[in-house]
Design a protein around this motif. Structure first.
Motif, PDB file in Angstrom:
ATOM      1  N   ASN A 136     137.458 141.343  41.603  1.00  0.00           N
ATOM      2  CA  ASN A 136     138.070 141.347  40.273  1.00  0.00           C
ATOM      3  C   ASN A 136     139.277 140.424  40.172  1.00  0.00           C
ATOM      4  O   ASN A 136     140.005 140.461  39.179  1.00  0.00           O
ATOM      5  CB  ASN A 136     138.516 142.775  39.914  1.00  0.00           C
ATOM      6  CG  ASN A 136     137.358 143.730  39.796  1.00  0.00           C
ATOM      7  OD1 ASN A 136     136.266 143.340  39.391  1.00  0.00           O
ATOM      8  ND2 ASN A 136     137.578 144.984  40.156  1.00  0.00           N
ATOM      9  N   ALA A 137     139.472 139.602  41.175  1.00  0.00           N
ATOM     10  CA  ALA A 137     140.683 138.776  41.224  1.00  0.00           C
ATOM     11  C   ALA A 137     140.812 137.866  40.015  1.00  0.00           C
ATOM     12  O   ALA A 137     141.899 137.732  39.431  1.00  0.00           O
ATOM     13  CB  ALA A 137     140.708 137.960  42.514  1.00  0.00           C
ATOM     14  N   GLU A 138     139.727 137.226  39.611  1.00  0.00           N
ATOM     15  CA  GLU A 138     139.806 136.285  38.494  1.00  0.00           C
ATOM     16  C   GLU A 138     140.175 136.999  37.197  1.00  0.00           C
ATOM     17  O   GLU A 138     141.052 136.554  36.446  1.00  0.00           O
ATOM     18  CB  GLU A 138     138.477 135.560  38.321  1.00  0.00           C
ATOM     19  CG  GLU A 138     138.513 134.507  37.207  1.00  0.00           C
ATOM     20  CD  GLU A 138     137.228 133.708  37.128  1.00  0.00           C
ATOM     21  OE1 GLU A 138     137.088 132.935  36.157  1.00  0.00           O
ATOM     22  OE2 GLU A 138     136.363 133.850  38.019  1.00  0.00           O
ATOM     23  N   ALA A 139     139.513 138.127  36.923  1.00  0.00           N
ATOM     24  CA  ALA A 139     139.805 138.882  35.697  1.00  0.00           C
ATOM     25  C   ALA A 139     141.236 139.392  35.700  1.00  0.00           C
ATOM     26  O   ALA A 139     141.925 139.345  34.663  1.00  0.00           O
ATOM     27  CB  ALA A 139     138.834 140.045  35.563  1.00  0.00           C
ATOM     28  N   ASN A 140     141.716 139.852  36.838  1.00  0.00           N
ATOM     29  CA  ASN A 140     143.093 140.347  36.912  1.00  0.00           C
ATOM     30  C   ASN A 140     144.095 139.224  36.727  1.00  0.00           C
ATOM     31  O   ASN A 140     145.139 139.406  36.087  1.00  0.00           O
ATOM     32  CB  ASN A 140     143.316 141.042  38.253  1.00  0.00           C
ATOM     33  CG  ASN A 140     142.516 142.328  38.377  1.00  0.00           C
ATOM     34  OD1 ASN A 140     142.143 142.930  37.372  1.00  0.00           O
ATOM     35  ND2 ASN A 140     142.227 142.737  39.595  1.00  0.00           N
ATOM     36  N   THR A 141     143.785 138.051  37.267  1.00  0.00           N
ATOM     37  CA  THR A 141     144.662 136.898  37.085  1.00  0.00           C
ATOM     38  C   THR A 141     144.769 136.538  35.614  1.00  0.00           C
ATOM     39  O   THR A 141     145.871 136.264  35.100  1.00  0.00           O
ATOM     40  CB  THR A 141     144.130 135.691  37.878  1.00  0.00           C
ATOM     41  OG1 THR A 141     144.141 136.002  39.269  1.00  0.00           O
ATOM     42  CG2 THR A 141     144.993 134.459  37.632  1.00  0.00           C
ATOM     43  N   VAL A 142     143.653 136.558  34.900  1.00  0.00           N
ATOM     44  CA  VAL A 142     143.651 136.266  33.470  1.00  0.00           C
ATOM     45  C   VAL A 142     144.540 137.249  32.723  1.00  0.00           C
ATOM     46  O   VAL A 142     145.304 136.870  31.826  1.00  0.00           O
ATOM     47  CB  VAL A 142     142.213 136.303  32.916  1.00  0.00           C
ATOM     48  CG1 VAL A 142     142.220 136.267  31.392  1.00  0.00           C
ATOM     49  CG2 VAL A 142     141.401 135.138  33.462  1.00  0.00           C
ATOM     50  N   THR A 143     144.469 138.522  33.096  1.00  0.00           N
ATOM     51  CA  THR A 143     145.304 139.534  32.444  1.00  0.00           C
ATOM     52  C   THR A 143     146.778 139.217  32.601  1.00  0.00           C
ATOM     53  O   THR A 143     147.548 139.245  31.622  1.00  0.00           O
ATOM     54  CB  THR A 143     145.011 140.928  33.033  1.00  0.00           C
ATOM     55  OG1 THR A 143     143.658 141.284  32.752  1.00  0.00           O
ATOM     56  CG2 THR A 143     145.951 141.972  32.453  1.00  0.00           C
ATOM     57  N   PHE A 144     147.212 138.893  33.815  1.00  0.00           N
ATOM     58  CA  PHE A 144     148.629 138.619  34.046  1.00  0.00           C
ATOM     59  C   PHE A 144     149.065 137.321  33.362  1.00  0.00           C
ATOM     60  O   PHE A 144     150.192 137.233  32.846  1.00  0.00           O
ATOM     61  CB  PHE A 144     148.916 138.569  35.540  1.00  0.00           C
ATOM     62  CG  PHE A 144     148.973 139.937  36.177  1.00  0.00           C
ATOM     63  CD1 PHE A 144     150.091 140.746  36.011  1.00  0.00           C
ATOM     64  CD2 PHE A 144     147.916 140.421  36.920  1.00  0.00           C
ATOM     65  CE1 PHE A 144     150.153 142.008  36.579  1.00  0.00           C
ATOM     66  CE2 PHE A 144     147.958 141.687  37.489  1.00  0.00           C
ATOM     67  CZ  PHE A 144     149.082 142.488  37.324  1.00  0.00           C
ATOM     68  N   VAL A 145     148.206 136.321  33.334  1.00  0.00           N
ATOM     69  CA  VAL A 145     148.534 135.085  32.624  1.00  0.00           C
ATOM     70  C   VAL A 145     148.723 135.361  31.140  1.00  0.00           C
ATOM     71  O   VAL A 145     149.673 134.882  30.500  1.00  0.00           O
ATOM     72  CB  VAL A 145     147.439 134.027  32.858  1.00  0.00           C
ATOM     73  CG1 VAL A 145     147.626 132.847  31.900  1.00  0.00           C
ATOM     74  CG2 VAL A 145     147.448 133.543  34.296  1.00  0.00           C
ATOM     75  N   ARG A 146     147.808 136.145  30.572  1.00  0.00           N
ATOM     76  CA  ARG A 146     147.906 136.475  29.152  1.00  0.00           C
ATOM     77  C   ARG A 146     149.175 137.251  28.840  1.00  0.00           C
ATOM     78  O   ARG A 146     149.818 137.021  27.810  1.00  0.00           O
ATOM     79  CB  ARG A 146     146.679 137.285  28.726  1.00  0.00           C
ATOM     80  CG  ARG A 146     145.404 136.471  28.639  1.00  0.00           C
ATOM     81  CD  ARG A 146     144.216 137.360  28.332  1.00  0.00           C
ATOM     82  NE  ARG A 146     142.998 136.569  28.151  1.00  0.00           N
ATOM     83  CZ  ARG A 146     141.781 137.086  28.024  1.00  0.00           C
ATOM     84  NH1 ARG A 146     141.626 138.411  28.068  1.00  0.00           N
ATOM     85  NH2 ARG A 146     140.734 136.315  27.862  1.00  0.00           N
ATOM     86  N   MET A 147     149.531 138.169  29.719  1.00  0.00           N
ATOM     87  CA  MET A 147     150.740 138.954  29.472  1.00  0.00           C
ATOM     88  C   MET A 147     151.998 138.089  29.538  1.00  0.00           C
ATOM     89  O   MET A 147     152.971 138.328  28.814  1.00  0.00           O
ATOM     90  CB  MET A 147     150.827 140.110  30.465  1.00  0.00           C
ATOM     91  CG  MET A 147     149.831 141.234  30.190  1.00  0.00           C
ATOM     92  SD  MET A 147     150.045 142.029  28.551  1.00  0.00           S
ATOM     93  CE  MET A 147     148.851 141.105  27.545  1.00  0.00           C
TER      94      MET A 147
END
Length: 298
Positions: free
Chosen positions: A159-170
Motif C-alpha cells: 500500500n506504499a504508493e496509495a499511502n504516499t499519495v494520501t500524505f502528498v495530498r494532505m
C-alpha cells in the motif's frame, strides 16, 4: 427566545434544502463541544434515519436524502465535530470519539432503533460505533463507498504508493485549502450540479481548519483498526459502492464478511454517489428500509 431561534433556523434550512421544513440545533456531546444537527420529518413507526457525512463535509451534503426520506420518517443529519457548524476542536477528531458523539446525539434526541448511514469517513465512524456499542440498539446499517480502514497496520509495502499519495495530498491541502477543496469536490462529484450547491459544499468544507483536517484524515486511515467491527454486526446491512471506487473489491469483501449483507454498485457516479445519482441511491435505500424486520416485542 429559543423557540424563535429554532423557527428561524427551520426557515433557513427549508430554503437551503428545498424540501420539507427542517430544524437546526446544537447538541452538547462533550464539555465545550457542540454538534450541529439538522432534523426533519415526524416520528413514525418507521426507524429513524441518521446520516453521517464524510471528511470535511457537513449535513447539507445529504440534502436530497433529507428531502426524500423525511416525508415518511424522522431524519437526522449531523455535522461531525470540527466540521460544518459544529465546534472546532483539537481534541477527539477520531472515529472512536465521533462514535461517542453520535451516541450522545441519539441519547439526547431520544432516537430509538435508528438506521445509521455513514459515507466515507462516516463508515469509519460507524465501525467505531459498532466496536464500542454493538448493534443491538440499531435497526440497520448502511455503509456508503468506503471499506473499513485497517489503521497503522495497513501501512504495508503493497500500500506504499496509495499511502504516499494520501500524505502528498494532505500537504497540498494544508497549504492551499481553497484550491484543494475545489479539486476534491470535482473529483468526488462527477455529474453536473447547480453551481450554488457546489459553492455551498465548498463553503462547508472550508469551515474545517486545515491542520485539523489533516489530523482527521490521518486518524481515520492510520489510527485504530476497527476492521473487526464487521464480525460484530448483527443487524441488516447495506453496502453501496460507486462503480469507480478504488476500494470496490474491499467493499465487496466486507459485504461477504457480514452475514446477510446486501451489496450494490451505483454506475456513473463518483465517490459522492448519492449526490451524483440520488434517484438510484434513494431507491436502493428505500428498498433496504422497506425490507427491515419489525421491531422485536419487548
Amino acid at each position: 427566545m429559543r423557540g424563535l431561534k429554532m423557527l428561524a433556523r427551520a426557515l433557513v434550512m427549508a430554503a437551503i434544502l428545498g424540501g420539507p421544513a427542517t430544524a437546526q440545533d446544537l447538541v452538547e456531546v462533550a464539555p465545550g463541544v457542540m454538534l450541529n444537527i439538522v432534523e426533519a420529518g415526524e416520528e413514525t413507526a418507521e426507524p429513524p434515519l441518521v446520516l453521517v457525512p464524510g471528511w470535511s463535509m457537513a449535513s447539507g451534503v445529504w440534502r436530497t436524502q433529507i428531502d426524500h426520506f423525511s416525508r415518511s420518517r424522522r431524519v437526522i443529519a449531523i455535522d461531525p465535530r470540527s466540521q460544518g457548524e459544529s465546534t472546532k476542536t483539537g481534541y477527539g477528531n477520531t472515529p472512536a470519539t465521533r462514535a461517542r458523539d453520535l451516541r450522545a446525539v441519539l441519547e439526547a434526541r431520544g432516537v430509538r432503533r435508528p438506521v445509521l448511514v455513514g459515507w466515507s469517513q462516516g463508515v469509519q465512524d460507524l465501525a467505531a460505533y459498532v466496536t464500542l456499542y454493538g448493534t443491538d440498539d440499531l435497526a440497520g446499517l448502511v455503509l456508503v463507498d468506503s471499506a473499513i480502514a485497517g489503521g497503522a497496520r495497513s501501512m504495508t509495502p503493497e500500500n506504499a504508493e496509495a499511502n504516499t499519495v494520501t500524505f502528498v495530498r494532505m500537504a497540498i491541502y494544508q497549504q492551499y485549502q481553497a484550491e484543494y477543496v475545489q479539486g476534491f469536490l470535482e473529483a468526488i462529484i462527477t455529474q453536473p450540479q447547480p453551481p450554488e450547491r457546489l459553492e455551498r459544499l465548498a463553503a462547508d468544507a472550508m469551515k474545517t481548519p486545515p491542520a485539523i483536517g489533516v489530523a482527521i484524515m490521518i486518524a481515520d486511515l492510520f489510527g485504530d483498526d476497527h476492521s473487526a467491527a464487521a464480525d460484530l454486526i448483527r443487524r441488516p446491512t447495506l453496502i453501496v459502492a460507486s462503480d469507480s471506487s478504488p476500494e470496490l473489491a474491499r467493499q465487496r469483501a466486507l459485504a461477504e464478511r457480514i452475514p446477510g449483507a446486501r451489496f450494490e454498485i451505483v454506475e456513473d457516479a463518483g465517490h459522492a454517489l448519492f449526490v451524483d445519482q440520488p434517484e438510484r441511491f434513494n431507491a436502493l435505500l428505500a428498498e433496504f428500509l422497506a425490507a427491515l424486520p419489525d421491531e422485536p416485542e419487548g
